[in-house]
Motif scaffolding. Structure first.
Motif, PDB file in Angstrom:
ATOM      1  N   GLU A  72       0.824  -1.205   0.000  1.00 50.04           N
ATOM      2  CA  GLU A  72       0.000   0.000   0.000  1.00 50.04           C
ATOM      3  C   GLU A  72       0.864   1.264   0.000  1.00 50.04           C
ATOM      4  O   GLU A  72       0.464   2.300  -0.529  1.00 50.04           O
ATOM      5  N   ALA A  73       2.056   1.150   0.585  1.00 51.31           N
ATOM      6  CA  ALA A  73       2.949   2.310   0.633  1.00 51.31           C
ATOM      7  C   ALA A  73       3.612   2.573  -0.714  1.00 51.31           C
ATOM      8  O   ALA A  73       3.758   3.729  -1.132  1.00 51.31           O
TER       9      ALA A  73
ATOM     10  N   GLN B   1       2.542  12.143  -0.201  1.00 54.95           N
ATOM     11  CA  GLN B   1       2.619  10.682  -0.277  1.00 54.95           C
ATOM     12  C   GLN B   1       3.847  10.142   0.444  1.00 54.95           C
ATOM     13  O   GLN B   1       3.837   9.008   0.925  1.00 54.95           O
ATOM     14  N   ALA B   2       4.886  10.928   0.521  1.00 54.44           N
ATOM     15  CA  ALA B   2       6.081  10.473   1.241  1.00 54.44           C
ATOM     16  C   ALA B   2       5.772  10.229   2.713  1.00 54.44           C
ATOM     17  O   ALA B   2       6.348   9.332   3.339  1.00 54.44           O
ATOM     18  N   VAL B   3       4.844  11.025   3.250  1.00 55.27           N
ATOM     19  CA  VAL B   3       4.455  10.840   4.654  1.00 55.27           C
ATOM     20  C   VAL B   3       3.769   9.495   4.828  1.00 55.27           C
ATOM     21  O   VAL B   3       4.030   8.756   5.790  1.00 55.27           O
ATOM     22  N   PHE B   4       2.885   9.146   3.861  1.00 52.60           N
ATOM     23  CA  PHE B   4       2.218   7.843   3.916  1.00 52.60           C
ATOM     24  C   PHE B   4       3.234   6.707   3.834  1.00 52.60           C
ATOM     25  O   PHE B   4       3.128   5.707   4.551  1.00 52.60           O
ATOM     26  N   ALA B   5       4.181   6.855   2.934  1.00 53.42           N
ATOM     27  CA  ALA B   5       5.171   5.799   2.748  1.00 53.42           C
ATOM     28  C   ALA B   5       5.969   5.568   4.026  1.00 53.42           C
ATOM     29  O   ALA B   5       6.159   4.422   4.456  1.00 53.42           O
ATOM     30  N   ILE B   6       6.419   6.653   4.649  1.00 57.05           N
ATOM     31  CA  ILE B   6       7.198   6.527   5.889  1.00 57.05           C
ATOM     32  C   ILE B   6       6.334   5.915   6.993  1.00 57.05           C
ATOM     33  O   ILE B   6       6.783   5.031   7.741  1.00 57.05           O
ATOM     34  N   ALA B   7       5.083   6.374   7.082  1.00 54.21           N
ATOM     35  CA  ALA B   7       4.188   5.850   8.120  1.00 54.21           C
ATOM     36  C   ALA B   7       3.940   4.357   7.925  1.00 54.21           C
ATOM     37  O   ALA B   7       3.958   3.579   8.890  1.00 54.21           O
TER      38      ALA B   7
END
Length: 543
Positions: free
Chosen positions: A138-139, A301-307
């Motif tokens: 999902e990331a 989207q980078a925030v989602f990926a890191i999370a």
């Protein structure tokens, strides 16, 4: 080097005495035990199950929050009952199964032991790495063939089974690392939804007590007739978010202060409860689905990926917590002749490290990896993880139909796994309540036990009993729609349920029945054999 002492362990009528070498050195402190409770619980369910809960209550945020509140009341009540349960056991390596052995009948113990030994722990090693990989997909939006999915999952479980299983110190270090990392997405998820609402970024209104049109178009099954029923059916799904806290009970023998195990578990559950309800409300307000990945696109989207990366690390913490427990659990079974070939294995079990327990854990896990993979790939339809063309714009896709089938099957067995585990805890609570009348087992009575026991039995017990009823009711409705016994709703324009839908509902009931057979058929056989030998019960006093 620290010295070892010789410990004589006996189970009275239940098994012969043997000699076990036990290390004096304890690896896990009180704060670390609390961390293990948090690390073994939070990290998967809270980020996965909100979508299921929202579906159960037809998109009503108010009812979803009520479901969370009721479930957490049940969890806190259970925490109040733990001190009296744990006080009756001097040295517990079997966790909740040790509770059942101490306070329940022999037949009940045998069935619960079979569940933990041959189903619960291997299922954890099978499904949790899948959820980790799903989170990363999902990331970053990549697909995967089913055999890569299985091999990577097996590799993850292999690492933790051996490293965390053999060394409690290594498990403790890994737990602190994963717990610290997983708090990053926890903090993000806890505030993101409130930020979305505050900045007006949510594109659709929050449905507090009414429901979006999309839910009125669903085919009404037994569990969907009234949204309020969804509150009851959601509570076991919420328990999945707490599932695993009890694995800490099995490390009592590794604690520097074993008598503080119940306090550590209670505080850990309180911390998890506070975090889960905050995250849940935040995500229910900030998204339409309750999933962190569906927060507005205005968030980079980078925030989602890191999370999501941090969430996946948190899932590793859950596997780590199960591994430190499972090795000691299987080692205890070997020592007490409670699994096949124990007579050969316990010759090599006189060590401060549970090497034989780790080996048995791994062998059983390998067996079920092969079985579950075969069932998921060759017998299950793609289910609710079906592929969606052009997923970048329209939705998520994890791979072909085999990958989707494995994910769907993991949800199926994972839900039953959590439901039965909490049912076992309720059996232990009932056993302690009976002990209050018989005084057969010496415990330190808690003034909160009766209140906590009754409330937890009411909430947890009622929701657990409802799940089999719901499963049967849904199958009856699907067959009725298919055969014309029940008229299709006038405003429902999709095709009527077909054999694939009926097969899926049948699988849900079938897996539950298979679980019960694996649990109780050997227990029946054992009980019959013991009666013929004149061995009808075992001694509680030596455990």
């Amino acid at each position: 080097m620290h010295k070892n002492k010789i410990h004589i362990s006996s189970l009275g009528d239940f098994s012969p005495s043997i000699v076990q070498v036990v290390s004096k050195k304890k690896s896990i402190g009180f704060v670390s035990a609390i961390s293990l409770v948090v690390g073994s619980s939070i990290g998967a369910g809270i980020f996965i199950k909100n979508h299921e809960i929202l579906n159960n209550v037809h998109g009503s945020v108010g009812l979803a929050i009520i479901a969370w509140i009721i479930a957490i009341i049940g969890i806190i009540a259970l925490a109040l009952a733990l001190p009296e349960i744990c006080s009756g056991i001097r040295n517990n390596s079997q966790g909740i199964i040790g509770w059942v052995r101490k306070f329940n009948k022999k037949f009940t113990y045998l069935g619960c032991k079979n569940f933990m030994t041959y189903l619960h722990l291997p299922i954890y090693y099978f499904i949790m790495p899948f959820y980790l990989i799903m989170t990363l997909q999902e990331a970053f939006g990549f697909q995967m063939e089913w055999y890569y999915l299985v091999l990577i999952s097996l590799g993850i479980s292999t690492w933790f089974i051996w490293i965390s299983g053999i060394s409690a110190k290594s498990a403790n270090i890994q737990n602190w690392i994963t717990t610290c990392i997983k708090f990053l997405p926890i903090i993000f998820a806890a505030i993101a939804g409130f930020v979305v609402i505050g900045m007006g970024l949510r594109g659709t209104p929050v449905y507090w007590w009414n429901y979006p049109d999309v839910y009125t178009e669903h085919l009404p099954l037994f569990s969907d007739k009234w949204p309020a029923i969804g509150v009851l059916s959601s509570i076991p799904a919420i328990f999945f978010a707490f599932d695993g806290f009890y694995s800490t009970a099995g490390i009592q023998s590794e604690m520097k202060e074993p008598r503080k195990i119940s306090l550590a578990m209670g505080l850990g559950m309180a911390i998890v409860s506070a975090l889960d309800i905050t995250i849940s409300i935040s995500l229910l307000l900030g998204t339409e689905t309750g999933k962190m990945s569906d927060l507005p696109k205005e968030i980079p989207q980078a925030v989602f990926a890191i999370a999501n990366i941090c969430v996946s690390v948190g899932i590793l913490g859950i596997v780590n917590g199960v591994s430190v427990y499972s090795a000691r659990y299987y080692q205890d079974l070997i020592i007490h002749d409670e699994i096949p070939f124990s007579i050969f294995l316990k010759v090599h079990s006189h060590s401060s490290r549970p090497i034989m327990g780790t080996l048995v854990s791994y062998i059983i896990t390998l067996f079920w990896f092969a079985v579950f993979t075969s069932v998921g790939v060759f017998f299950i339809n793609s289910g609710h993880y079906g592929t969606i063309p052009g997923w970048e714009q329209e939705g998520y896709i994890y791979g072909d139909k085999y990958v989707c089938a494995l994910y769907s099957f993991s949800d199926l067995i994972g839900n039953w796994n959590a439901v039965i585990a909490f049912a076992i805890i309720m059996l232990a609570v009932i056993g302690v309540m009976k002990n209050r009348k018989t005084n057969e087992i010496k415990v330190k009575r808690s003034k909160y036990f009766i209140f906590g026991g009754i409330v937890s039995l009411t909430i947890v017990g009622a929701s657990i009993l409802f799940i089999p009823i719901q499963s049967v009711g849904n199958l009856v409705y699907l067959i009725g729609y298919n055969q014309g016994w029940i008229p299709m709703p006038a405003d429902y324009h999709s095709p009527k349920p077909d054999n694939v839908d009926i097969f899926g509902a049948s699988m849900q009931i079938g897996m539950f029945l298979i679980f019960l057979l694996i649990m109780f058929l050997p227990a029946i056989n054992r009980s019959i054999g013991d009666r013929r030998k004149g061995v009808n019960k075992f001694s509680h006093s030596t455990y």
